[in-house]
Design a protein around this motif. Structure first.
Motif, PDB file in Angstrom:
ATOM      1  N   VAL A  28      27.365  30.722  -2.325  1.00 40.92           N
ATOM      2  CA  VAL A  28      25.047  30.162  -1.538  1.00 40.92           C
ATOM      3  C   VAL A  28      24.658  31.010  -2.316  1.00 40.92           C
ATOM      4  N   GLN A  29      25.734  32.735  -3.050  1.00 43.42           N
ATOM      5  CA  GLN A  29      24.475  32.668  -4.626  1.00 43.42           C
ATOM      6  C   GLN A  29      24.611  32.361  -6.167  1.00 43.42           C
ATOM      7  N   GLN A  30      25.822  31.634  -6.202  1.00 39.43           N
ATOM      8  CA  GLN A  30      25.672  30.877  -7.158  1.00 39.43           C
ATOM      9  C   GLN A  30      24.598  29.129  -6.742  1.00 39.43           C
ATOM     10  N   VAL A  31      24.227  28.820  -6.264  1.00 41.31           N
ATOM     11  CA  VAL A  31      23.444  28.279  -5.528  1.00 41.31           C
ATOM     12  C   VAL A  31      22.504  27.974  -5.667  1.00 41.31           C
ATOM     13  N   LEU A  32      22.261  29.399  -5.744  1.00 44.96           N
ATOM     14  CA  LEU A  32      21.062  29.807  -5.402  1.00 44.96           C
ATOM     15  C   LEU A  32      20.389  29.778  -7.061  1.00 44.96           C
ATOM     16  N   PHE A  33      21.281  30.772  -7.823  1.00 39.67           N
ATOM     17  CA  PHE A  33      21.436  31.012  -8.958  1.00 39.67           C
ATOM     18  C   PHE A  33      20.857  29.497  -9.710  1.00 39.67           C
ATOM     19  N   THR A  34      21.857  28.206  -9.537  1.00 36.84           N
ATOM     20  CA  THR A  34      21.270  27.263 -10.153  1.00 36.84           C
ATOM     21  C   THR A  34      19.982  26.810  -9.531  1.00 36.84           C
ATOM     22  N   MET A  35      19.312  26.541  -8.678  1.00 32.40           N
ATOM     23  CA  MET A  35      18.043  26.183  -8.529  1.00 32.40           C
ATOM     24  C   MET A  35      16.871  26.914  -9.087  1.00 32.40           C
ATOM     25  N   VAL A  36      17.239  28.583  -9.078  1.00 25.64           N
ATOM     26  CA  VAL A  36      16.176  28.918 -10.125  1.00 25.64           C
ATOM     27  C   VAL A  36      16.576  28.158 -11.781  1.00 25.64           C
ATOM     28  N   ALA A  37      17.648  28.119 -12.147  1.00 26.59           N
ATOM     29  CA  ALA A  37      18.519  27.471 -14.023  1.00 26.59           C
ATOM     30  C   ALA A  37      17.166  26.016 -13.744  1.00 26.59           C
ATOM     31  N   MET A  38      17.435  24.992 -12.969  1.00 23.66           N
ATOM     32  CA  MET A  38      16.741  23.707 -12.347  1.00 23.66           C
ATOM     33  C   MET A  38      15.000  23.867 -12.094  1.00 23.66           C
ATOM     34  N   PHE A  39      15.121  25.181 -12.277  1.00 22.60           N
ATOM     35  CA  PHE A  39      12.826  25.586 -11.710  1.00 22.60           C
ATOM     36  C   PHE A  39      12.933  25.760 -13.098  1.00 22.60           C
ATOM     37  N   THR A  40      13.570  26.034 -14.315  1.00 21.76           N
ATOM     38  CA  THR A  40      13.714  26.659 -15.631  1.00 21.76           C
ATOM     39  C   THR A  40      13.410  25.590 -16.354  1.00 21.76           C
ATOM     40  N   ALA A  41      14.166  24.783 -15.925  1.00 22.55           N
ATOM     41  CA  ALA A  41      14.771  23.933 -16.754  1.00 22.55           C
ATOM     42  C   ALA A  41      13.165  22.793 -17.029  1.00 22.55           C
ATOM     43  N   VAL A  42      12.570  22.259 -15.241  1.00 23.39           N
ATOM     44  CA  VAL A  42      12.081  21.901 -14.941  1.00 23.39           C
ATOM     45  C   VAL A  42      10.376  21.741 -15.809  1.00 23.39           C
ATOM     46  N   LYS A  43      10.452  23.564 -15.633  1.00 21.34           N
ATOM     47  CA  LYS A  43       8.866  23.900 -16.633  1.00 21.34           C
ATOM     48  C   LYS A  43       9.186  24.024 -18.364  1.00 21.34           C
ATOM     49  N   VAL A  44      10.543  23.743 -18.232  1.00 17.71           N
ATOM     50  CA  VAL A  44      10.465  23.964 -19.933  1.00 17.71           C
ATOM     51  C   VAL A  44      10.041  22.597 -20.028  1.00 17.71           C
ATOM     52  N   MET A  45      10.786  21.466 -19.639  1.00 23.09           N
ATOM     53  CA  MET A  45      11.180  20.035 -20.066  1.00 23.09           C
ATOM     54  C   MET A  45       9.796  19.602 -20.238  1.00 23.09           C
ATOM     55  N   ASP A  46       8.596  20.128 -18.729  1.00 19.60           N
ATOM     56  CA  ASP A  46       7.265  19.962 -18.728  1.00 19.60           C
ATOM     57  C   ASP A  46       6.626  19.642 -19.864  1.00 19.60           C
ATOM     58  N   PHE A  47       6.822  21.310 -20.301  1.00 20.46           N
ATOM     59  CA  PHE A  47       5.796  21.811 -21.953  1.00 20.46           C
ATOM     60  C   PHE A  47       6.313  20.577 -23.169  1.00 20.46           C
ATOM     61  N   VAL A  48       7.262  20.707 -22.885  1.00 20.80           N
ATOM     62  CA  VAL A  48       8.846  19.859 -23.970  1.00 20.80           C
ATOM     63  C   VAL A  48       7.648  18.688 -24.393  1.00 20.80           C
ATOM     64  N   ILE A  49       7.570  17.991 -23.261  1.00 24.10           N
ATOM     65  CA  ILE A  49       6.773  16.263 -23.167  1.00 24.10           C
ATOM     66  C   ILE A  49       5.560  16.390 -23.284  1.00 24.10           C
ATOM     67  N   GLU A  50       4.525  17.772 -22.422  1.00 25.22           N
ATOM     68  CA  GLU A  50       3.363  17.315 -22.876  1.00 25.22           C
ATOM     69  C   GLU A  50       3.146  17.829 -24.043  1.00 25.22           C
ATOM     70  N   GLY A  51       3.473  19.062 -24.906  1.00 25.52           N
ATOM     71  CA  GLY A  51       3.176  19.028 -25.503  1.00 25.52           C
ATOM     72  C   GLY A  51       2.101  20.663 -25.431  1.00 25.52           C
ATOM     73  N   LEU A  52       2.121  21.336 -26.078  1.00 27.95           N
ATOM     74  CA  LEU A  52       1.500  22.557 -25.718  1.00 27.95           C
ATOM     75  C   LEU A  52      -0.340  23.233 -25.206  1.00 27.95           C
ATOM     76  N   ASN A  53      -0.446  21.734 -25.532  1.00 26.48           N
ATOM     77  CA  ASN A  53      -2.307  21.582 -24.947  1.00 26.48           C
ATOM     78  C   ASN A  53      -2.457  20.538 -24.679  1.00 26.48           C
ATOM     79  N   PRO A  54      -2.064  19.969 -23.720  1.00 26.25           N
ATOM     80  CA  PRO A  54      -2.156  19.295 -22.455  1.00 26.25           C
ATOM     81  C   PRO A  54      -3.435  18.567 -22.125  1.00 26.25           C
ATOM     82  N   LYS A  55      -3.753  17.413 -22.489  1.00 29.64           N
ATOM     83  CA  LYS A  55      -5.094  16.544 -21.967  1.00 29.64           C
ATOM     84  C   LYS A  55      -4.936  16.299 -20.622  1.00 29.64           C
ATOM     85  N   LYS A  56      -6.277  16.305 -20.191  1.00 28.99           N
ATOM     86  CA  LYS A  56      -7.012  16.186 -18.612  1.00 28.99           C
ATOM     87  C   LYS A  56      -7.978  14.802 -18.908  1.00 28.99           C
ATOM     88  N   ALA A  57      -7.518  14.131 -18.167  1.00 29.26           N
ATOM     89  CA  ALA A  57      -8.886  13.315 -18.222  1.00 29.26           C
ATOM     90  C   ALA A  57     -10.047  13.521 -16.868  1.00 29.26           C
TER      91      ALA A  57
END
Length: 298
Positions: free
Chosen positions: A189-218
């Motif tokens: 269970v501990q390893q699975v919880l650590f995995t979820m933290v890693a996935m959350f980090t991956a999603v945030k980094v991926m969003d940053f790479v895709i959108e860039g440092l200064n994303p646009k708003k409409a």
């Protein structure tokens, strides 16, 4: 009677040149992006996630379960599983995305095999979690940014969207969560919880790479003072404003709607400006993933 075209008048050199595929600078950059992204993703999986006895979501997570349970190499299982999904869901991808996706799948499997024995001596599991998420998110982001996919959950998400009317993001999340729960058969269970933290980090980094440092708003603005607000946004915020004619459904009243795309950093300033000159203005803010061109209608 139509006059036959003489074969002498046909320019075969032009036909030959037109049929020759052109590789542009953009295509080369896209290929390099897929290569770099696939390699970085593989390093994140082997050097950090597997080295820390952690899992992952989607097809890669399922392949890691097979690795832990049956000692099946990641390079083989990911290639087979992604290949099956590509055959099933090829019609859900554009021709361009399909080519890049096939290229990315082959490269990821190759690099997963190449980096299989790579490791970094580390006794802190949190470092594996954070850097694993960082590398996975960066790698996926570089691939997805050019319009390709990493197959796996992305294709399942498109299928669910078409036949079950689910949002693609929600479908991918469900698949990833299912794989993570399934990994409880080989992880604690501990390893699975650590995995979820890693996935959350991956999603945030991926969003940053895709959108860039200064994303646009409409921003869509319905105001009783459209002319004044449009002039102020143009002069004080420094962006062009598009004015669209609208009509109330119930009242049938005609009014003007302002539409502007700005950097996220200017959003607070714009909100203050709107509130200062029209407290009753109706404002809708939407995320913008991509903006092409530098000129806006004014």
């Amino acid at each position: 009677m139509k006059k036959k075209r003489s074969i002498k008048n046909i320019n075969f050199e032009k036909i030959k040149l037109s049929m020759t595929p052109r590789i542009t600078a953009e295509t080369l950059l896209n290929i390099l992006s897929v290569i770099a992204g696939s390699f970085i993703f593989a390093v994140g999986i082997n050097v950090f996630m597997i080295a820390g006895n952690l899992g992952e979501g989607g097809v890669t997570g399922l392949s890691i379960i097979f690795l832990y349970a049956f000692d099946i190499p990641l390079a083989i299982s990911t290639l087979i599983l992604n290949g099956i999904l590509l055959i099933i869901g090829f019609r859900f991808l554009s021709k361009r995305a399909m080519y890049y996706t096939i290229f990315a799948v082959i490269l990821m499997s190759f690099f997963l095999g190449l980096t299989e024995s790579w490791s970094i001596a580390n006794d802190e599991i949190i470092l594996n979690v954070l850097f694993g998420g960082l590398f996975i998110g960066l790698g996926n982001g570089l691939v997805i940014r050019i319009g390709a996919t990493t197959a796996g959950s992305a294709i399942i998400g498109r299928i669910a969207n078409k036949y079950l009317d689910m949002k693609i993001a929600n479908a991918i999340l469900l698949v990833d969560l299912f794989v993570i729960l399934l990994s409880l058969t080989v992880l604690s269970v501990q390893q699975v919880l650590f995995t979820m933290v890693a996935m959350f980090t991956a999603v945030k980094v991926m969003d940053f790479v895709i959108e860039g440092l200064n994303p646009k708003k409409a921003i869509t603005i319905v105001s009783s003072k459209p002319e004044a607000l449009g002039t102020l946004i143009n002069s004080e915020i420094g962006r062009g404003v598009t004015m669209v004619n609208g009509q109330g459904f119930y009242s049938r009243e005609q009014f003007d709607i302002l539409y502007v795309v700005i950097n996220k950093s200017r959003l607070v300033r714009l909100k203050r400006l709107i509130k200062k000159y029209d407290e009753n203005a109706f404002v809708v803010v939407n995320d913008v993933n991509s903006v092409l061109g530098n000129a806006f209608p004014q």
